[in-house]
Design a protein around this motif. Structure first.
Motif, mmCIF file in Angstrom:
data_model
loop_
_atom_site.group_PDB
_atom_site.id
_atom_site.type_symbol
_atom_site.label_atom_id
_atom_site.label_comp_id
_atom_site.label_asym_id
_atom_site.label_seq_id
_atom_site.Cartn_x
_atom_site.Cartn_y
_atom_site.Cartn_z
ATOM 1 N N VAL A 31 -0.021 4.152 -4.213
ATOM 2 C CA VAL A 31 0.902 3.864 -3.114
ATOM 3 C C VAL A 31 1.337 5.205 -2.533
ATOM 4 C CG1 VAL A 31 3.061 2.776 -2.426
ATOM 5 C CG2 VAL A 31 1.677 1.754 -4.243
ATOM 6 N N LEU A 32 0.924 5.476 -1.297
ATOM 7 C CA LEU A 32 1.250 6.747 -0.654
ATOM 8 C C LEU A 32 2.697 6.779 -0.187
ATOM 9 C CD1 LEU A 32 -1.978 7.126 1.518
ATOM 10 C CD2 LEU A 32 -1.469 8.310 -0.625
ATOM 11 N N THR A 33 3.117 5.697 0.446
ATOM 12 C CA THR A 33 4.477 5.612 0.961
ATOM 13 C C THR A 33 4.828 4.146 1.185
ATOM 14 O OG1 THR A 33 5.997 6.453 2.661
ATOM 15 C CG2 THR A 33 3.781 5.838 3.385
ATOM 16 N N GLY A 34 6.118 3.877 1.350
ATOM 17 C CA GLY A 34 6.541 2.500 1.547
ATOM 18 C C GLY A 34 6.675 1.752 0.235
ATOM 19 N N THR A 35 6.914 0.454 0.350
ATOM 20 C CA THR A 35 7.070 -0.428 -0.796
ATOM 21 C C THR A 35 6.050 -1.563 -0.704
ATOM 22 O OG1 THR A 35 9.433 0.078 -0.926
ATOM 23 C CG2 THR A 35 8.686 -1.904 -2.053
ATOM 24 N N ILE A 36 5.326 -1.798 -1.788
ATOM 25 C CA ILE A 36 4.263 -2.807 -1.812
ATOM 26 C C ILE A 36 4.698 -3.989 -2.677
ATOM 27 C CG2 ILE A 36 1.832 -3.253 -2.303
ATOM 28 C CD1 ILE A 36 2.276 -1.140 -0.152
ATOM 29 N N ALA A 37 4.722 -5.161 -2.086
ATOM 30 C CA ALA A 37 5.067 -6.383 -2.809
ATOM 31 C C ALA A 37 3.798 -7.025 -3.370
ATOM 32 C CB ALA A 37 5.783 -7.360 -1.876
ATOM 33 N N PRO A 38 3.906 -7.838 -4.421
ATOM 34 C CA PRO A 38 2.718 -8.493 -5.007
ATOM 35 C C PRO A 38 1.944 -9.353 -4.018
ATOM 36 C CG PRO A 38 4.574 -8.637 -6.516
ATOM 37 C CD PRO A 38 5.118 -8.098 -5.232
ATOM 38 N N ASP A 39 2.612 -9.890 -2.992
ATOM 39 C CA ASP A 39 1.929 -10.730 -2.008
ATOM 40 C C ASP A 39 1.729 -10.012 -0.678
ATOM 41 O OD1 ASP A 39 4.556 -10.570 -1.280
ATOM 42 O OD2 ASP A 39 4.806 -12.717 -0.860
ATOM 43 N N ALA A 40 1.601 -8.696 -0.722
ATOM 44 C CA ALA A 40 1.479 -7.897 0.503
ATOM 45 C C ALA A 40 0.217 -8.259 1.278
ATOM 46 C CB ALA A 40 1.469 -6.413 0.152
ATOM 47 N N ALA A 41 0.282 -8.071 2.582
ATOM 48 C CA ALA A 41 -0.885 -8.208 3.458
ATOM 49 C C ALA A 41 -0.996 -6.912 4.254
ATOM 50 C CB ALA A 41 -0.721 -9.406 4.392
ATOM 51 N N LEU A 42 -2.039 -6.132 3.976
ATOM 52 C CA LEU A 42 -2.183 -4.817 4.585
ATOM 53 C C LEU A 42 -3.475 -4.721 5.397
ATOM 54 C CD1 LEU A 42 -0.998 -2.497 1.659
ATOM 55 C CD2 LEU A 42 0.337 -3.362 3.585
ATOM 56 N N PHE A 43 -3.480 -3.766 6.312
ATOM 57 C CA PHE A 43 -4.577 -3.572 7.251
ATOM 58 C C PHE A 43 -5.489 -2.457 6.768
ATOM 59 C CE2 PHE A 43 -6.166 -1.495 11.213
ATOM 60 C CZ PHE A 43 -6.927 -2.552 11.698
ATOM 61 N N ASN A 44 -6.803 -2.728 6.694
ATOM 62 C CA ASN A 44 -7.785 -1.716 6.309
ATOM 63 C C ASN A 44 -8.236 -0.991 7.569
ATOM 64 O OD1 ASN A 44 -10.305 -0.394 5.695
ATOM 65 N ND2 ASN A 44 -10.414 -1.616 3.818
ATOM 66 N N THR A 45 -7.929 0.303 7.665
ATOM 67 C CA THR A 45 -8.211 1.040 8.906
ATOM 68 C C THR A 45 -9.702 1.293 9.118
ATOM 69 O OG1 THR A 45 -7.817 3.132 7.737
ATOM 70 C CG2 THR A 45 -5.955 2.160 8.919
ATOM 71 N N ARG A 46 -10.511 1.218 8.058
ATOM 72 C CA ARG A 46 -11.951 1.416 8.238
ATOM 73 C C ARG A 46 -12.632 0.121 8.679
ATOM 74 N NH1 ARG A 46 -16.095 -0.266 5.702
ATOM 75 N NH2 ARG A 46 -14.783 -1.033 3.988
ATOM 76 N N SER A 47 -12.424 -0.950 7.917
ATOM 77 C CA SER A 47 -13.099 -2.215 8.228
ATOM 78 C C SER A 47 -12.350 -3.036 9.272
ATOM 79 C CB SER A 47 -13.246 -3.052 6.943
ATOM 80 O OG SER A 47 -11.975 -3.415 6.428
ATOM 81 N N GLU A 48 -11.105 -2.610 9.562
ATOM 82 C CA GLU A 48 -10.241 -3.325 10.514
ATOM 83 C C GLU A 48 -10.013 -4.774 10.087
ATOM 84 O OE1 GLU A 48 -11.824 -2.836 14.444
ATOM 85 O OE2 GLU A 48 -11.247 -0.720 14.534
#
Length: 448
Positions: free
Chosen positions: A325-342
């Motif tokens: 985790v670089l920064t921020g807070t990550i929850a177990p049910d997080a939904a994040l964006f992959n900048t390579r695969s979009e």
């Protein structure tokens, strides 16, 4: 969460193959109560080297991960392979930790591979504690190892501990900063004892040098030391030492015997005292650099971002994307964006790693945490996952170019696609491998 993060530590064990890294890691886990017995490489009972190939070779072929508590503070430990054949992705690991415990063998000292590994660590300017291990072995030579650190690695060592005895007579350490001696019992527990009489003069000289080295790194402390040396307290020394270690001005040197569990408690205390938290920077706010030249502040309140630095396959959980985790807070049910695969990746839970075991984490985690997420469909090693509304891609370290190639051929003609498919998992696990096709000959080439 801020109080938790300030006391959190994320660090890697690094050293040449056979120097005793994994044995040290097993000692730390045992001393911290993270494992009920001291794992031994010879018995194939280590927590971090668990693959059949690692047990057979008696050495790491992939990074080992552990999450444990020390004095109620969370530590994330990464045990790295010491063989260059398995450490091509070391740059990704170094980009994912806050500090390094660099292991040097008291018998063999600094070897060519040790120098190469230190060159890589130096590029990242990570706070480092040097650990001279195997102090109980025949031919163990503390002074030789110390001179190697000084002259071959180009490091000015700061003597945190010096050994009492050597080889079979190694029984304890003198802590120069505390000006106290400790001896180890049969279980490795340290007990305070008077400084041996035959070491008193040596310790006094080392202590004077130590005071001067610390004072040079802190102007206000130097003024107090010059005016009245007695006014400088132990708390002053520890605070100044920590500041200098975080800034890369001091490199503490400690000693231990992993096999006899001597020194584990002292090492964990030093990691807690001197290593930085994920929020600490030498000066000002800690930032993470982006591939486009941007930078984001490291804070649990910032938009979330994670760096996937390793992919492993678990027989039960399937593909595990291991990330910091670089920064921020990550929850177990997080939904994040992959900048390579979009692609938008939804987490099905967060896992904490402990050797081959995984444990579900039901609470959100902040910067510095090493976590695993199973079955991310569009995510590979080297990807950055972030907030879709605040996209950020980490500036990835450059990995070594392939040095050798082998041609692959299917057992039966026409099965080329099956070979490519079978190799995909291997390519995901080792990001330094390349699978290409020679246009002239049509051969499939595996390079690494």
């Amino acid at each position: 969460m801020l109080d938790v993060l300030k006391n959190q530590r994320t660090y890697a064990l690094i050293g040449h193959g056979g120097c005793g890294k994994t044995t040290v890691a097993e000692m730390l886990l045992y001393v911290a109560g993270a494992t009920p017995r001291l794992g031994k490489i010879e018995d194939g009972t280590t927590v971090l080297d668990y693959e059949p190939e690692e047990i057979k070779r008696r050495g790491s072929v992939q990074p080992g991960f552990a999450t444990f508590q020390w004095e109620k503070n969370r530590h994330f430990l990464v045990d790295t392979p010491g063989d260059l054949s398995f450490s091509g992705d070391l740059g990704y690991i170094l980009a994912s930790v806050d500090a390094v415990l660099f292991v040097v063998d008291a018998v063999d000292g600094v070897k060519p591979l040790t120098r190469k590994l230190w060159q890589e660590v130096s590029k990242f300017r990570l706070p480092t504690i040097f650990l001279i291990t195997k102090m109980d072995r025949d031919r163990a030579d503390y002074q030789m190892a110390l001179e190697g650190i000084k002259h071959q690695l180009g490091v000015k060592p700061f003597l945190q501990n010096v050994p009492i005895g050597k080889a079979e007579s190694f029984k304890g350490v003198v802590n120069i900063v505390e000006n106290k001696a400790y001896v180890f019992d049969a279980n490795g527990k340290a007990t305070e004892t008077p400084i041996p009489g035959d070491m008193a003069d040596e310790v006094e000289g080392l202590r004077e040098s130590m005071m001067e080295e610390i004072a040079v790194c802190d102007e206000s402390l130097m003024e107090r030391y010059l005016e009245d040396p007695a006014s400088v307290t132990l708390d002053d020394l520890l605070a100044a030492t920590r500041k200098a270690v975080v800034c890369g001005e001091l490199y503490p040197v400690m000693v231990a015997s992993g096999l006899k569990c001597m020194g584990g408690q002292r090492i964990l205390n030093a990691a807690q005292l001197f290593f930085p938290s994920p929020l600490d920077a030498p000066v000002g706010q800690k930032m993470v650099d982006g591939a486009d030249g941007s930078a984001v502040a490291v804070s649990p309140d910032s938009p979330p971002a994670c760096f996937v630095f390793k992919t492993q396959f678990d027989q039960f959980a399937g593909q595990l994307s291991i990330m910091r985790v670089l920064t921020g807070t990550i929850a177990p049910d997080a939904a994040l964006f992959n900048t390579r695969s979009e692609a938008k990746e939804r987490f099905g839970g967060i896992l904490l790693l402990h050797g081959k075991e995984t444990q579900p984490c039901k609470e959100p985690v902040g910067p510095g945490a090493i976590i695993a997420v199973a079955k991310l469909k569009e995510t590979r090693t080297g990807d950055t996952l972030c907030d879709e509304k605040k996209p950020f891609t980490l500036a990835k370290p450059k990995l070594p170019e392939p040095m050798i190639s082998y041609a692959l051929a299917p057992a039966e003609k026409g099965d080329e696609d099956k070979v490519f498919q079978a190799m995909s998992k291997l390519l995901d696990e080792d990001v330094t491998l390349r699978l290409t096709r020679n246009e002239e000959t049509g051969d499939m080439l595996l390079s690494g």
